[in-house]
Motif scaffolding. Structure first.
Motif, PDB file in Angstrom:
ATOM      1  N   PRO A   1       0.817  -1.227   0.000  1.00 37.41           N
ATOM      2  CA  PRO A   1       0.000   0.000   0.000  1.00 37.41           C
ATOM      3  C   PRO A   1       0.844   1.268   0.000  1.00 37.41           C
ATOM      4  CG  PRO A   1       0.051  -0.970   2.180  1.00 37.41           C
ATOM      5  CD  PRO A   1       0.761  -1.941   1.280  1.00 37.41           C
ATOM      6  N   TYR A   2       0.264   2.331  -0.561  1.00 36.57           N
ATOM      7  CA  TYR A   2       0.926   3.641  -0.553  1.00 36.57           C
ATOM      8  C   TYR A   2      -0.125   4.732  -0.696  1.00 36.57           C
ATOM      9  CZ  TYR A   2       0.314   3.765  -5.655  1.00 36.57           C
ATOM     10  OH  TYR A   2      -0.224   3.764  -6.930  1.00 36.57           O
ATOM     11  N   VAL A   3       0.232   5.942  -0.320  1.00 31.44           N
ATOM     12  CA  VAL A   3      -0.592   7.128  -0.534  1.00 31.44           C
ATOM     13  C   VAL A   3       0.221   8.138  -1.326  1.00 31.44           C
ATOM     14  CG1 VAL A   3      -2.059   6.815   1.478  1.00 31.44           C
ATOM     15  CG2 VAL A   3       0.093   8.053   1.709  1.00 31.44           C
ATOM     16  N   ASP A   4      -0.499   8.985  -2.072  1.00 25.86           N
ATOM     17  CA  ASP A   4       0.168   9.935  -2.963  1.00 25.86           C
ATOM     18  C   ASP A   4      -0.655  11.212  -3.002  1.00 25.86           C
ATOM     19  OD1 ASP A   4       1.858  11.031  -4.796  1.00 25.86           O
ATOM     20  OD2 ASP A   4       1.403   9.650  -6.425  1.00 25.86           O
ATOM     21  N   ILE A   5      -0.016  12.357  -2.819  1.00 25.47           N
ATOM     22  CA  ILE A   5      -0.696  13.646  -2.957  1.00 25.47           C
ATOM     23  C   ILE A   5       0.166  14.534  -3.837  1.00 25.47           C
ATOM     24  CG2 ILE A   5      -1.924  13.514  -0.767  1.00 25.47           C
ATOM     25  CD1 ILE A   5       0.168  15.404   0.408  1.00 25.47           C
TER      26      ILE A   5
ATOM     27  N   ALA B   1      -5.298  13.470  -4.638  1.00 23.70           N
ATOM     28  CA  ALA B   1      -4.867  12.550  -3.601  1.00 23.70           C
ATOM     29  C   ALA B   1      -5.274  11.153  -4.040  1.00 23.70           C
ATOM     30  CB  ALA B   1      -5.493  12.892  -2.254  1.00 23.70           C
ATOM     31  N   SER B   2      -4.402  10.185  -3.784  1.00 21.03           N
ATOM     32  CA  SER B   2      -4.705   8.830  -4.235  1.00 21.03           C
ATOM     33  C   SER B   2      -4.224   7.815  -3.212  1.00 21.03           C
ATOM     34  CB  SER B   2      -4.068   8.554  -5.600  1.00 21.03           C
ATOM     35  OG  SER B   2      -2.657   8.631  -5.522  1.00 21.03           O
ATOM     36  N   PHE B   3      -4.861   6.653  -3.257  1.00 19.33           N
ATOM     37  CA  PHE B   3      -4.443   5.504  -2.467  1.00 19.33           C
ATOM     38  C   PHE B   3      -4.248   4.347  -3.435  1.00 19.33           C
ATOM     39  CE2 PHE B   3      -5.462   1.476  -0.417  1.00 19.33           C
ATOM     40  CZ  PHE B   3      -4.568   1.472   0.630  1.00 19.33           C
TER      41      PHE B   3
ATOM     42  N   TRP C   1      -1.862   0.457  -4.560  1.00 17.66           N
ATOM     43  CA  TRP C   1      -1.217  -0.793  -4.154  1.00 17.66           C
ATOM     44  C   TRP C   1      -0.211  -1.199  -5.221  1.00 17.66           C
ATOM     45  CZ3 TRP C   1      -2.291  -3.458   0.406  1.00 17.66           C
ATOM     46  CH2 TRP C   1      -1.641  -4.682   0.553  1.00 17.66           C
TER      47      TRP C   1
ATOM     48  N   GLU D   1      -4.314   2.296  -8.482  1.00 20.28           N
ATOM     49  CA  GLU D   1      -4.677   3.279  -7.472  1.00 20.28           C
ATOM     50  C   GLU D   1      -6.035   3.902  -7.779  1.00 20.28           C
ATOM     51  OE1 GLU D   1      -1.447   6.071  -7.680  1.00 20.28           O
ATOM     52  OE2 GLU D   1      -2.422   7.271  -9.234  1.00 20.28           O
TER      53      GLU D   1
ATOM     54  N   GLU E   1      -7.993   7.552  -7.319  1.00 21.07           N
ATOM     55  CA  GLU E   1      -7.582   8.958  -7.182  1.00 21.07           C
ATOM     56  C   GLU E   1      -8.786   9.881  -7.131  1.00 21.07           C
ATOM     57  OE1 GLU E   1      -6.151  12.354 -10.288  1.00 21.07           O
ATOM     58  OE2 GLU E   1      -5.239  10.364 -10.517  1.00 21.07           O
TER      59      GLU E   1
ATOM     60  N   ARG F   1       4.951  10.976  -2.180  1.00 22.63           N
ATOM     61  CA  ARG F   1       4.362   9.637  -2.088  1.00 22.63           C
ATOM     62  C   ARG F   1       5.018   8.901  -0.923  1.00 22.63           C
ATOM     63  NH1 ARG F   1       6.067   6.245  -6.925  1.00 22.63           N
ATOM     64  NH2 ARG F   1       4.655   7.592  -8.059  1.00 22.63           N
TER      65      ARG F   1
END
Length: 412
Positions: free
Chosen positions: A28-32, A99-101, A103, A112, A114, A274
Motif C-alpha cells: 500500500p501507498y498514498v500519494d498527494i 490525492a490517491s491511495f 497498491w 490506485e 484517485e 508519495r
C-alpha cells in the motif's frame, strides 16, 4: 590515522551505494500532489434546434426594451441571421490537486484510486452570434471527480543496469468528472451581457508520465514530478448548462438550455509526495558460513650431503638459513630435523647399517648446530636419525644415491 582512513574509505564507498538505491513499490501507498493546470480553448454550440427560436425570441424582447437606434439595428441584424451560433471559451491560468491511495503489485505495476480537483480561469468568450460578439470574460470553471489508474514503474537497475535513485513511471486512468462553470462576458461594449452557469458530468480519461525520487534517510518516502493530460468527453451536455443573456438594464432577456461544450483537454504539471507503507528494508544476505582455517601444511627443507660425510656445503648452509628465516616469519612451535643415508656404507654388513644410523644422526646434529648459529633456539629443535630407512629414491642394495643422503628440516 589508520582508523580514520578506514572510516573515510568506508563512508566514501557506501554513500553512493545508498544514494543509488531506486525504489519500486510493493504494497500500500498514498500519494498527494498539485501544480499548474492549462486548459485548452473549448468550443461551444448554442441555439441548435429549439435554440434558434429562443435566440430570435430573445432578440425580439431586446428590440422591445427601448434600446437606442444603434442597438435596434444590431438586434435587427441578428434577427436576419437566424443561424446557429458557434462559440469559444478561452482559459487562462489554473491549478490542480489530487490525492490517491494505491497498491504496488511487486512487478512494477501499481493500481490506485484517485480523487482530483481542477480550477481554471476563463478569460475570453467569442461567438458568431450577436454580430460576431466577443468580450473579456470574468469567471472560472472547475472540475472534480475521480479516476482509477494503472501505472508501471520502470526499474532502471533491473531492466537496464542503471543504478540511480530515480524511478520513471507511466500510466493511464479512466473515471468521471463533474464540471461547474460560472462566468460573465460583456458583448459589444456591454450592449448585452452573456453569463454561463451550471454543472454537468461526463466520462474522463488521462495519461500520466512522471518520475519518483527517493528521499535519502526516509525509507518509503519519495518526491514525484509528473505531466498529465486529461480529456473529458462532451463536458457539458444539452440541458445542463445555462447561458443567460442580459440586456443593458441587467434584466434577463433569454435563458438557453441548449449550450453544449465539446471535448475538454487539460495539461497539468505536478509535483507531489508519495509514501509507501511496506518500506521495511530487504533482509540482509545471510552471513557467510565461518569455516575454520585449514591447518597450515608443514614446510619442509632438504639438505643434501656428500657420500660418507656430515659436513655442510655452502649450498646446504644457504638452505638451512632459509629454514631458520622461515621459522621466524610463520607461526612455528618446533623444528623437526631428521637425518638419512643411502644404503651403501663404508663398512658393509650389519655393521654398515649401524654405521649409517650413526651417520644420519651426525648429519642431523650438523644441521641443528647451523640452525642455532642462524638464531633458532636449541630447545625448539628435535633431531632424529633414521639411517637407511625411508629413502626418497628406491634403489638396489649397496647403491650410492645422492637424494637419499639428506636431512629434512620440517617446520611445525
Amino acid at each position: 590515522m589508520r582508523l580514520r582512513t578506514a572510516l573515510l574509505a568506508t563512508a566514501l564507498t557506501t554513500t553512493p551505494v545508498m544514494a543509488a538505491m531506486a525504489t519500486t513499490i510493493t504494497g500500500p501507498y498514498v500519494d498527494i500532489g498539485g501544480g499548474y493546470d492549462l486548459t485548452q480553448t473549448q468550443h461551444m454550440h448554442a441555439y441548435d434546434g429549439q435554440g434558434v427560436q429562443e435566440n430570435n425570441s430573445a432578440l425580439n424582447r431586446l428590440a422591445g426594451a427601448g434600446l437606442p437606434a444603434s442597438a435596434n439595428a444590431f438586434v435587427d441584424k441578428q434577427l436576419d441571421a437566424g443561424s446557429n451560433a458557434r462559440e469559444r471559451m478561452h482559459h487562462g491560468n489554473g491549478w490542480t490537486g489530487f490525492a490517491s491511495f494505491g497498491w504496488g503489485i511487486g512487478n512494477g505495476l501499481r493500481v490506485e484510486v484517485e480523487g482530483a480537483y481542477n480550477w481554471s480561469e476563463t478569460t475570453r468568450y467569442t461567438t458568431t452570434s450577436y454580430n460576431g460578439g466577443h468580450g473579456k470574460t470574468d469567471g472560472a470553471d472547475r472540475s472534480y471527480g475521480g479516476f482509477v489508474n494503472v501505472l508501471y514503474d520502470i526499474d532502471l537497475q533491473r531492466l537496464f543496469g542503471i543504478d540511480v535513485p530515480v524511478t520513471p513511471f507511466i500510466g493511464v486512468g479512466a473515471g468521471y468528472l463533474w464540471q461547474t462553470v460560472n462566468d460573465a462576458t460583456p458583448i459589444n461594449n456591454s450592449m448585452i451581457n452573456v453569463r454561463h452557469s451550471g454543472t454537468n458530468g461526463s466520462f474522463a480519461y488521462q495519461g500520466i508520465v512522471g518520475a519518483a525520487y527517493d528521499i535519502p534517510g526516509v525509507p518509503g518516502l519519495q518526491m514525484t514530478t509528473e505531466y498529465r493530460m486529461i480529456g473529458q468527453v462532451e463536458s457539458f451536455n444539452t440541458g445542463n448548462l445555462d447561458q443567460t443573456v442580459y440586456n443593458p438594464a441587467n434584466t434577463p432577456a433569454s435563458d438557453h438550455n441548449s449550450i453544449r461544450y465539446d471535448q475538454r483537454f487539460n495539461h497539468q504539471f505536478i509535483v507531489g509526495v508519495r509514501y509507501a507503507f511496506n518500506n521495511a528494508p530487504p533482509p540482509p544476505p545471510p552471513a557467510p558460513a565461518i569455516v575454520p582455517p585449514a591447518p597450515v601444511a608443514a614446510r619442509t627443507y632438504l639438505v643434501f650431503f656428500d657420500w660418507d660425510g656430515a659436513a655442510l656445503t655452502p649450498r646446504a648452509r644457504a638452505i638451512v638459513a632459509q629454514a631458520a628465516t622461515a621459522s621466524t616469519h610463520v607461526q612455528t612451535t618446533r623444528l623437526e630435523v631428521n637425518g638419512y643415508t643411502d644404503n651403501s656404507a663404508a663398512h658393509p654388513g650389519p655393521r654398515g647399517e649401524k654405521y649409517n644410523l650413526g651417520l644420519s644422526l651426525h648429519r642431523a646434529d650438523s644441521v641443528k648446530a647451523e640452525l642455532i648459529r642462524d638464531g633458532v633456539p636449541a630447545n625448539a629443535i628435535d633431531i632424529h636419525g633414521y639411517g637407511e630407512a625411508h629413502p626418497l629414491v628406491q634403489t638396489g642394495p649397496d647403491t650410492r644415491e645422492p637424494q637419499n643422503r639428506r636431512v629434512e628440516i620440517i617446520l611445525h
